[in-house]
Design an enzyme around this catalytic site. Structure first.
Site, PDB file in Angstrom:
ATOM      1  N   ARG A  70       4.126 -12.642  10.431  1.00  0.00           N
ATOM      2  CA  ARG A  70       4.738 -11.500  10.528  1.00  0.00           C
ATOM      3  C   ARG A  70       5.988 -11.443  10.953  1.00  0.00           C
ATOM      4  NH1 ARG A  70       1.183  -7.270   9.231  1.00  0.00           N
ATOM      5  NH2 ARG A  70       2.480  -5.599   9.721  1.00  0.00           N
ATOM      6  N   GLU A  83       1.099  -1.117  -0.078  1.00  0.00           N
ATOM      7  CA  GLU A  83      -0.038  -0.047  -0.250  1.00  0.00           C
ATOM      8  C   GLU A  83       0.855   1.192  -0.039  1.00  0.00           C
ATOM      9  OE1 GLU A  83      -3.262   1.923   2.937  1.00  0.00           O
ATOM     10  OE2 GLU A  83      -2.950  -0.027   3.284  1.00  0.00           O
ATOM     11  N   LYS A 125       3.779   0.762   9.860  1.00  0.00           N
ATOM     12  CA  LYS A 125       3.900   2.114   9.318  1.00  0.00           C
ATOM     13  C   LYS A 125       3.260   3.197   9.985  1.00  0.00           C
ATOM     14  CE  LYS A 125       2.603   0.156   5.230  1.00  0.00           C
ATOM     15  NZ  LYS A 125       2.170  -0.008   3.910  1.00  0.00           N
TER      16      LYS A 125
HETATM   17  P1  ATP Z   1       2.035  -1.857   8.399  1.00  0.00           P
HETATM   18  O1  ATP Z   1       1.320  -2.676   9.434  1.00  0.00           O
HETATM   19  O2  ATP Z   1       3.539  -1.915   8.550  1.00  0.00           O
HETATM   20  O3  ATP Z   1       1.345  -0.781   7.846  1.00  0.00           O
HETATM   21  P2  ATP Z   1       0.863  -3.299   5.996  1.00  0.00           P
HETATM   22  O4  ATP Z   1       0.411  -4.677   6.097  1.00  0.00           O
HETATM   23  O5  ATP Z   1      -0.277  -2.462   6.222  1.00  0.00           O
HETATM   24  O6  ATP Z   1       2.063  -3.150   7.027  1.00  0.00           O
HETATM   25  P3  ATP Z   1       1.214  -3.140   3.223  1.00  0.00           P
HETATM   26  O7  ATP Z   1       2.006  -2.389   2.381  1.00  0.00           O
HETATM   27  O8  ATP Z   1      -0.185  -3.458   3.387  1.00  0.00           O
HETATM   28  O9  ATP Z   1       1.586  -2.836   4.654  1.00  0.00           O
HETATM   29  O10 ATP Z   1       2.061  -4.586   3.177  1.00  0.00           O
HETATM   30  C1  ATP Z   1       2.264  -5.276   2.061  1.00  0.00           C
HETATM   31  C2  ATP Z   1       2.699  -6.764   2.163  1.00  0.00           C
HETATM   32  O11 ATP Z   1       3.715  -6.768   3.209  1.00  0.00           O
HETATM   33  C3  ATP Z   1       1.482  -7.471   2.715  1.00  0.00           C
HETATM   34  O12 ATP Z   1       1.098  -8.519   1.919  1.00  0.00           O
HETATM   35  C4  ATP Z   1       1.841  -7.617   4.207  1.00  0.00           C
HETATM   36  O13 ATP Z   1       1.365  -9.047   4.710  1.00  0.00           O
HETATM   37  C5  ATP Z   1       3.296  -7.734   3.917  1.00  0.00           C
HETATM   38  N1  ATP Z   1       3.947  -7.431   5.327  1.00  0.00           N
HETATM   39  C6  ATP Z   1       4.032  -6.181   6.087  1.00  0.00           C
HETATM   40  N2  ATP Z   1       4.255  -6.003   7.341  1.00  0.00           N
HETATM   41  C7  ATP Z   1       4.966  -7.377   7.291  1.00  0.00           C
HETATM   42  C8  ATP Z   1       5.782  -7.877   8.151  1.00  0.00           C
HETATM   43  N3  ATP Z   1       6.136  -7.417   9.374  1.00  0.00           N
HETATM   44  N4  ATP Z   1       6.069  -9.407   8.182  1.00  0.00           N
HETATM   45  C9  ATP Z   1       5.745  -9.887   7.036  1.00  0.00           C
HETATM   46  N5  ATP Z   1       5.113  -9.306   6.021  1.00  0.00           N
HETATM   47  C10 ATP Z   1       4.627  -8.106   6.197  1.00  0.00           C
HETATM   48 MG    MG Z   2      -1.874  -3.691   4.693  1.00  0.00          MG
END
Ligand code: ATP
Ligand code: MG
Length: 564
Positions: free
Chosen positions: A263, A37, A273
Site C-alpha cells: 500500500r 468500493e 477512507k
Molecule cells: P481504504 O483503506 O482507504 O478504505 P480500501 O482498500 O478499502 O481503502 P477500496 O475502494 O476497496 O478501498 O480500494 C480499491 C483498490 O485500491 C483496492 O484494490 C485497494 O487494494 C487499493 N488501495 C486502497 N488503498 C490503497 C493504498 N493506500 N495504496 C495502494 N492501493 C490502495
Molecule cells: Mg476495500
C-alpha cells in the site's frame, strides 16, 4: 541503454505478467481491473492502484475494467460512484465501455453459492456472531466445527433460498464455505460467504435480503470478467488461499491470479477512507475536497495536476512490503510539472508600501515580463510600474544582518523586470511598526540591469498598488504533526495529532492585474513564493487562491543528502 535493458520489467508485478504472457498463459492476454468500493472519495493511495492496473493493461496491450465493488449496501452511495468516475476521468484513465458493478453479478454469484452447497462445500450456519467468534480458534489453536456444519445439502439449499427470500432476521444465519476449521490459514476456517442484510442497495433496490462477502464476491467477479491478474494491496495476502480455493472449487477454466503489492503510505497523512471520513464528519477539514486532504479532489483543488500525480505513482516504484513515502516526494512531482506549465506572475502576500520619490505622480510605465522562462512559447506580458508599489514585508529589514540580501535603509535592490531602487527613508506608525518605505529608482536600470555594470544582490517581487488586485490567499501545511498519524500506538488517536496550523488565511494579498482574468483551477507561479491555484470559492469580485506548494525543494535536498 541496450534494448535488453529497455525491455527489463520495472517491478516484480510487471515481471510476473511478462513471464505469464511469454509462457502463453491465458492465451497471452492481460486483463486487469480497478475495484473501488463506492463508500468515499478516491485518495492518492488509490491512484497508485489505478496507475498500476491501467498502465500494466496498456503496456501489455490488454484491458483494464472499472468495477465498483458495491456489495455493502449500507455504506455505499450513488454520489460516490459518480465522484469516483469523475476523479478517474480527471486522472486521465479510460476504461472505454468496460464499466462494471459487482451488484450486476448478484444473480450469478448466488448461483455459484448454490453450486458450492450442491457440492457440499457450503452450509447455512445458525450460530450467533459470538458463538462463531468463540469457535474460531486462534493462531495457535484450531477452531471448532459448527454444530450446523453437517446439515444435508437439501436442507442447506432450502435455508439459503429462504435467506434470499427474506424469511429470516439479520444476524440469524449466514452461509459459510465448508473448508477446514483447523487450517493454519485463518481465512480458510469456514469463511462467511453471505450474510442477511435487509438494506436498500443503490442499484438493486430491495431485490436482495442477502449480500455476498468481499472474499466470495471479489474473486468470482474477477473470474466472470476473465481478469488475468488481480492486483491488490498487501492486506489481502492472507486471503489469497481462499481466493484460490473458491476459484478451484467452482472449476473456472480461466482462473484469475491474485498478486499483492505494498500500500502507499504518505508521511504526515492518513490514507484510510474511514479516517478521512472522520476528518470530514468532524469538520476538521472543509470537506472531501479540502485542499489539505490527500483525496484526488482535494489535491485537484490544491492545484495538483493529473500528470504530477501519475508521475508520482510511477516514480515511487512498487514494493512487496509496506513503506512510507515522504510528502516531499509528492511535492517534488507537482513542482516539476508546474515549473514547465505554470505562468509566472507577481503577488505580494504581506504588503509593505513603497513610494518611489523620483517617479512622477500619475505616470505608469508598462514593463515587459516573461511568462515562463522554461517555455518561451508562453510569451510575455506587461506589468504596470507606478510611484506607489507594494513589496513583501519580509523583504525589508531595518537592521539587516550581513547575509540578508534584500532591502534595508540605504540599500539598493532590483525590482523584478523593473528597476533598481534604493531605500532612502523608513516611515513608522505610532506603534513603531514600519508602515512605508521611501525609495528612489534609477531610470537607467529599466528592465533590470545597470548599464554601468553595477550589481545588486537581491531581486524582489512587487506590484503597483493602484493596479493590484486584492485576493484571499490560503496557505497550507500538512494536516498532521507526526510522521505516521495512521499508525499510532494503541490508545492514541490520530485526531490528537492534527496540525492546528494547517491552514493560514491571508485576507489581503496583492496580485498583479493580469490575474483578473484567472479562472478557478488555473495554476500560477507567484515569483519567489511558490505555486498557487485559483480556488472555486472565487467570485467575480473576489479572487481566492490556494498555495499548492512552496518553491523550497525539500525533496531535492533530501535526495542529495541521501546520495552523499
Ligand atoms: P481504504 O483503506 O482507504 O478504505 P480500501 O482498500 O478499502 O481503502 P477500496 O475502494 O476497496 O478501498 O480500494 C480499491 C483498490 O485500491 C483496492 O484494490 C485497494 O487494494 C487499493 N488501495 C486502497 N488503498 C490503497 C493504498 N493506500 N495504496 C495502494 N492501493 C490502495
Ligand atoms: Mg476495500
Amino acid at each position: 541503454m541496450s534494448t535488453d535493458e529497455a525491455s527489463e520489467p520495472k517491478d516484480f508485478i510487471r515481471s510476473i505478467v511478462a513471464d505469464d504472457v511469454r509462457a502463453g498463459k491465458r492465451g497471452g492476454l492481460v486483463a486487469t481491473r480497478f475495484p473501488p468500493e463506492p463508500n468515499g472519495a478516491l485518495h492518492i493511495g488509490h491512484a497508485k492502484a489505478i496507475a498500476l492496473n491501467f498502465s500494466i493493461a496498456a503496456e501489455f496491450g490488454g484491458t483494464c475494467n472499472l468495477r465498483f465493488d458495491d456489495t455493502n449496501p449500507g455504506a455505499e452511495e450513488k454520489e460516490h460512484v459518480e465522484a469516483i468516475i469523475e476523479d478517474l476521468k480527471w486522472l486521465g484513465y479510460d476504461w472505454a465501455d468496460r464499466l462494471f458493478f459487482t451488484s450486476d453479478y448478484f444473480e450469478q454469484l448466488y448461483a455459484m453459492a448454490v453450486r458450492l452447497i450442491e457440492k457440499d462445500l457450503a452450509f447455512v450456519d445458525d450460530q450467533s456472531a459470538e458463538e462463531m467468534r468463540a469457535n474460531q480458534g486462534s493462531l495457535t489453536d484450531p477452531g471448532t466445527n459448527s454444530v450446523w456444519r453437517d446439515r444435508s445439502v437439501a436442507e442447506n439449499l432450502d435455508l439459503f433460498a429462504r435467506m434470499r427470500a427474506g424469511e429470516f432476521d439479520e444476524g440469524s444465519r449466514v452461509l459459510r464455505a465448508k473448508i477446514d476449521m483447523a487450517s493454519a490459514v485463518l481465512t480458510l476456517r469456514d469463511p462467511i460467504m453471505y450474510r442477511i442484510q435487509k438494506a436498500h442497495h443503490h442499484r438493486t433496490g430491495d431485490a436482495w435480503s442477502i449480500y455476498p462477502m468481499y472474499d466470495f464476491a471479489h474473486g468470482q467477479s474477477d473470474a466472470i470478467e476473465e481478469i488475468t491478474h488481480s492486483l491488490c494491496s498487501i492486506e489481502f495476502v492472507g486471503h489469497r488461499p481462499l481466493y484460490d480455493w473458491f476459484v478451484e472449487a467452482l472449476e473456472f477454466e480461466k482462473k484469475p491470479r491474485q498478486i499483492e503489492f505494498a500500500r502507499l503510505n504518505l508521511s504526515h497523512t492518513v490514507l484510510s477512507k474511514r479516517q478521512l471520513k472522520k476528518l470530514v464528519e468532524g469538520n476538521h477539514v472543509r470537506g472531501w475536497d479540502d485542499p489539505r486532504m490527500p483525496t484526488l479532489r482535494g489535491l485537484r483543488r490544491r492545484g495538483y495536476t493529473p500528470e504530477a500525480i501519475r508521475e508520482f505513482c510511477e516514480g515511487i516504484g512498487l514494493a512487496k512490503r509496506d513503506n512510507t513515502i515522504e510528502l516531499a516526494r509528492l511535492e517534488y512531482s507537482i513542482r516539476q510539472d508546474l515549473n514547465v506549465r505554470a505562468p509566472r506572475v507577481m503577488g505580494v502576500l504581506r504588503p509593505l508600501k513603497v513610494v518611489i520619490e523620483n517617479f512622477p505622480e500619475g505616470e505608469v510605465d508598462e514593463l515587459e515580463a516573461v511568462n515562463n522562462p522554461e517555455d518561451s512559447s508562453m510569451g510575455v506580458r506587461t506589468v504596470p510600474f507606478s510611484r506607489e508599489l507594494y513589496i513583501e514585508r519580509d523583504d525589508f529589514m531595518e537592521d539587516p544582518p550581513k547575509k540578508f540580501f534584500r532591502l534595508g535603509p540605504g540599500r539598493e535592490v532590483r525590482l523584478r523586470y523593473a528597476f533598481f531602487i534604493t531605500c532612502v527613508d523608513v516611515i513608522k506608525g505610532a506603534d513603531g511598526e514600519v508602515t512605508e518605505l521611501r525609495c528612489t529608482y534609477d531610470p537607467a536600470t529599466r528592465g533590470g540591469d545597470a548599464p554601468d555594470g553595477r550589481k545588486v544582490k537581491g531581486t524582489l517581487h512587487w506590484v503597483s498598488s493602484e493596479h493590484a488586485l486584492s485576493a484571499e490567499v490560503r496557505l497550507y501545511e500538512p494536516l498532521f504533526t507526526v510522521e505516521q498519524p495512521g499508525a499510532l500506538e494503541e490508545g492514541k488517536d490520530f485526531l490528537d495529532c492534527l496540525n492546528s496550523e494547517s491552514l493560514e488565511v491571508i485576507e489581503n494579498a496583492m496580485l498583479e492585474p493580469s490575474m483578473a482574468s484567472a479562472k478557478p483551477g488555473s495554476t500560477f507561479q507567484f515569483e519567489r513564493l511558490g505555486y498557487f491555484c485559483v480556488d472555486p470559492d472565487s467570485g467575480s469580485d473576489r479572487l481566492v487562491v490556494n498555495r499548492t506548494v512552496t518553491l523550497r525543494d525539500a525533496w531535492a535536498k533530501l535526495a542529495k543528502k541521501e546520495k552523499r
